[in-house]
Every structure is written in structure tokens, then in C-alpha cells.
Design an enzyme around this catalytic site. Structure first.
Site, mmCIF file in Angstrom:
data_model
loop_
_atom_site.group_PDB
_atom_site.id
_atom_site.type_symbol
_atom_site.label_atom_id
_atom_site.label_comp_id
_atom_site.label_asym_id
_atom_site.label_seq_id
_atom_site.Cartn_x
_atom_site.Cartn_y
_atom_site.Cartn_z
ATOM 1 N N GLY A 34 -55.406 97.531 49.168
ATOM 2 C CA GLY A 34 -54.370 98.056 48.298
ATOM 3 C C GLY A 34 -54.403 97.390 46.944
ATOM 4 O O GLY A 34 -55.227 96.510 46.667
ATOM 5 N N GLU A 77 -58.264 90.119 58.974
ATOM 6 C CA GLU A 77 -58.230 91.267 59.873
ATOM 7 C C GLU A 77 -59.119 92.383 59.343
ATOM 8 O O GLU A 77 -59.956 92.926 60.039
ATOM 9 C CB GLU A 77 -56.786 91.753 60.014
ATOM 10 C CG GLU A 77 -56.631 93.016 60.816
ATOM 11 C CD GLU A 77 -55.190 93.480 60.842
ATOM 12 O OE1 GLU A 77 -54.951 94.662 60.540
ATOM 13 O OE2 GLU A 77 -54.303 92.663 61.156
ATOM 14 N N GLY A 101 -51.356 93.197 62.072
ATOM 15 C CA GLY A 101 -51.737 91.791 62.160
ATOM 16 C C GLY A 101 -50.922 90.875 61.273
ATOM 17 O O GLY A 101 -51.262 89.696 61.131
#
Length: 433
Positions: free
Chosen positions: A217, A238, A336
């Protein structure tokens, strides 16, 4: 003898393959870049052949998920662990269900719900020894390939061979479907001025030799742009996104000072553009490992100076984090976030950072709020956050009282909302700011 001659009895079409699934089965579908689109589409085409089949899926990157169309729920029941654009509506409409779960416990959750009958996944073409890569989204696949009663794999020549715990031998696959589909592409977002300022603040909290968890992002991408002068960073994350490529190739991320997995960048799935996929292909500096390892807070905490950077929908004045519910509706999931925040908090010298814009809805809604919305949830408790960052600065929460936290958070809220937050502060703590 080539592999097709040796394993010719396993090769079927997608429609033939899914008809080996039985009513009442529990199936798990590999997610993100390892989602087998040909098999998922075949499930939808043949839905009327099934009754009470439970489909478990972490995150799909597709715009629409064929087995979740209205009417499919009579045959294929969907259980999502992290909702996205293609699955959110099904849960909101009651055509699917959200299952709260820490990501590192995904394999355990499937086990304790009764086990796994069928695994659907994507694989690369085999090497000369018969080993195929399970691709870009392995998370629970190392566990699933050893526990599923039936394994159906879509072999896709576009799938890169990613190193780590990501290999499966042709002999361990029950059915092979040869069908080439394009990999999902996540183009880097355009970074806004707000995200750039947040990224700069976050990067100021990163020190040489730290090990990072970064997501995807505008904010994570903005953080990356301010890390180019850092030295000897490590990566234990992750998700691996596009921004890591330049940092690894320039030597900023070299993993030399990691406490565990020295010299290796570690993740459990990856998503980006072809640039990322080409970089990961047969690259020994990067490994995908099972989510029950990568996201285990105990493992994360073994990385000294672990820095976790995540985002949120809301932060209240106590430091509680809502990262998954909007207007009472499930928007995403636990994922996560708690795994890495807890691991970073436990790490020697570690830091857990929540980074978010100060407002939403074009400036109409403050993301720093007196109270988490009614119907929302606390994804991460107030006890596990070191810093909250907006475009207006950094609020340190760790080691601070409720009153001190509230002051620090109001100081980084958007100016348009500080007066209202200050009024709540006065009611709660019986003093004016």
C-alpha cells in the site's frame, strides 16, 4: 522418460479434476498468487454436483470470485479468514462466513475444525527431479500438502520457482491440471503527500541493522523510499511487496545482522508486478516459509530489533486498534497484524508501529477517535503498541499512562478534530489540555 509420460494418469482437465471432490468435503484453496484460477472457475461451473462443501480461503486478489456468486452457497459454503474486494460482499450478504483467526494459527484452525479433505493450489512446471514450486502464496501449504487427503494442482508455466518451503513433488500430487493463467498483478500505488509524510516519520524510527515487517500500500511503499540510506537491514515479513526489490538489489536489505535466518529475506507470500515475480524466480536470497513459522510471534521475537509497521481503521484514545471493521461490517480480518505486533513487542530492541492517515472519507472522519465504533472490534490491544504515526507526527504509547497516551494521540490527530477529542479528554481525565 519425461514427466508427462511418467505421470500421464494424473493429468485431467479442470472440470474432470474438481468432480473428484465429494459432497461434505472440506477444501482449502491456496491464496494470493498461488490461487488456482482454473480450478476455482471449474468449481463454479460444476457447483450443482456438490452439497455442503466447505471452502476455506485466506485472501483472493480476484475482482470477482466465481464460487461466491448468489446461489452458490447452496452447494459451496465459503469461510474467509481475511476478506478482500471479491469476498467481502458474500460475507455481508450472508452467502459466506468470516472466521476470526491469527494468521499463524491458520493450519491449527483447519486441523481443529476437522481436518482437510482437498487442497487446491497452483504449481510451477517441474524441474528435472520432479519438484514443483507451490508459488507465491504458500502460507499454510507446507502443512496442507502433508495433511490433505486429495491434492489437485493447476500447473501454470507462468508461476515462478520461489525458494524455501515451497516445493512439492509430482508423485505427491493426485491430480494435475495443465492450464496457464496470468498471475495477479498488484501495481504500486501512487503515493500521496500524506502517505509520504507518514512514511518519512516511520522511517525515522528504523535504525541500521533492524529487521523489518512491511506490507503493501501507499504507506509501506512510502516508508521504503526513506530507507535507502539505511544499512544492513533485514526482512522477516508476512508479505513481500514490490518495494523490497530495489532495497535488496542495492544492498540496503542484506540480512547480515539478523539474529536468525542470516542472509535470507523471509516471507510467507508475495504479491506485486512481474518485476517482483522475476526477481523471486530461483533467487536463493529469498525464501517463502509456512505461516506457522513466519508469523509465529515466538519466531518473530527471535529477530532482535524487529520493527513491525501496520495500519488501522481506527485508533482510540487509549491506543486500542480496530483494523478490520467499518460501520459494523467485516472489512478485512485479523491477518498477521497481531502476530507481528506481538513478536516485535517481545523482540529485544523491537518496535511495533501503527501508521495511518489522520482522516478518512476525504477528511470528513477522524481515524483517531474517543471510542472504537459500536459494532467494531479491538484487533490489537492497547498493551502492544509502541508508536502511532500520522502525517502530523509520532505518538509514543509504550510506557505511557492513559492520560499521556490520549495527549500524544490528540497531538497527531487532524487539527479539525482536535477540539472534539480534547473535550473527551476533559470529561475522562477532569482537566483541560
Amino acid at each position: 522418460m519425461n514427466w508427462k509420460e511418467k505421470f500421464s494418469g494424473k493429468i485431467l482437465t479442470a472440470d474432470e479434476a474438481v468432480l473428484h471432490i465429494k459432497s461434505g468435503d472440506t477444501i482449502s484453496i491456496a491464496h494470493v498468487g498461488s490461487e488456482p484460477y482454473a480450478l476455482v472457475d471449474a468449481l463454479a461451473r460444476n457447483a450443482e454436483a456438490f452439497e455442503n462443501v466447505d471452502m476455506h480461503l485466506m485472501l483472493s486478489l480476484r475482482k470477482e470470485e466465481p464460487p461466491l456468486a448468489p446461489g452458490m452457497e447452496k452447494h459451496l459454503r465459503f469461510f474467509g479468514y481475511f476478506l478482500g474486494g471479491s469476498t467481502r460482499g458474500a460475507v455481508a450478504d450472508g452467502r459466506g462466513e468470516y472466521l476470526p483467526c491469527f494468521f499463524h494459527m491458520y493450519p491449527r484452525m483447519l486441523t481443529e475444525r476437522g481436518g482437510l479433505d482437498v487442497l487446491l493450489l497452483s504449481i510451477s512446471e517441474p524441474d528435472e527431479h520432479g519438484y514443483c514450486s507451490m508459488g507465491l502464496g504458500i502460507d499454510h501449504l507446507p502443512w496442507a500438502k502433508d495433511n490433505a487427503k486429495l491434492i489437485i494442482a493447476q500447473m501454470n508455466k507462468n508461476m515462478p520457482r520461489v525458494m524455501g518451503d515451497s516445493f512439492i513433488h509430482l508423485r505427491d500430487i493426485d491430480i494435475i491440471v495443465e492450464e496457464d493463467t496470468a498471475l495477479p498483478i498488484l501495481n504500486p500505488p501512487v503515493i500521496t503527500d500524506v502517505e509520504r509524510k507518514i512514511g518519512e516519520y516511520c522511517a525515522s524510527l528504523v535504525k541500521d541493522g533492524d529487521t523489518l515487517q512491511l506490507g503493501i500500500g501507499g504507506i509501506p511503499d512510502a516508508v521504503v523510499t526513506f530507507l535507502k540510506d539505511k544499512k544492513d537491514l533485514g526482512l522477516h515479513t508476512e508479505m513481500a511487496a514490490e518495494g523490497i526489490v530495489d532495497l535488496i538489489e542495492s544492498g540496503v536489505i542484506n540480512n547480515k545482522r539478523k539474529t536468525i535466518n542470516k542472509g535470507k529475506s523471509i516471507a510467507t507470500f508475495a504479491a506485486g508486478t512481474q518485476k517482483l515475480y522475476d526477481f523471486l524466480d530461483n533467487n536463493p536470497c529469498f525464501e517463502l516459509r509456512g505461516v506457522d513459522y513466519v508469523n509465529d510471534p515466538y519466531v518473530i521475537a527471535q529477530n532482535d530489533n524487529m520493527v513491525s509497521i501496520n495500519s488501522a481503521i481506527q485508533v482510540d484514545l487509549m491506543g486500542q486498534i480496530n483494523a478490520e471493521v467499518v460501520k459494523g461490517m467485516q472489512f478485512s480480518g485479523v491477518g498477521g497484524q497481531v502476530d507481528f505486533i506481538r513478536g516485535a513487542t517481545m523482540s529485544k530492541g523491537g518496535r511495533a508501529i501503527i501508521a495511518l492517515p489522520s482522516t478518512a472519507a476525504g477528511g470528513k472522519i477522524s481515524k483517531i477517535v474517543p471510542f472504537i465504533d459500536h459494532g467494531a472490534v479491538v484487533t490489537t490491544p492497547r498493551t502492544e503498541i509502541n508508536y502511532v504515526v500520522t502525517e502530523y507526527g509520532i505518538a509514543q504509547l509504550w510506557g505511557r499512562s492513559l492520560k499521556e497516551r490520549a495527549k500524544a494521540l490528540i497531538a497527531i490527530a487532524h487539527p479539525d478534530f482536535r477540539e472534539g477529542l480534547a473535550e473527551e479528554y476533559e470529561r475522562r481525565f477532569h482537566e483541560k489540555l
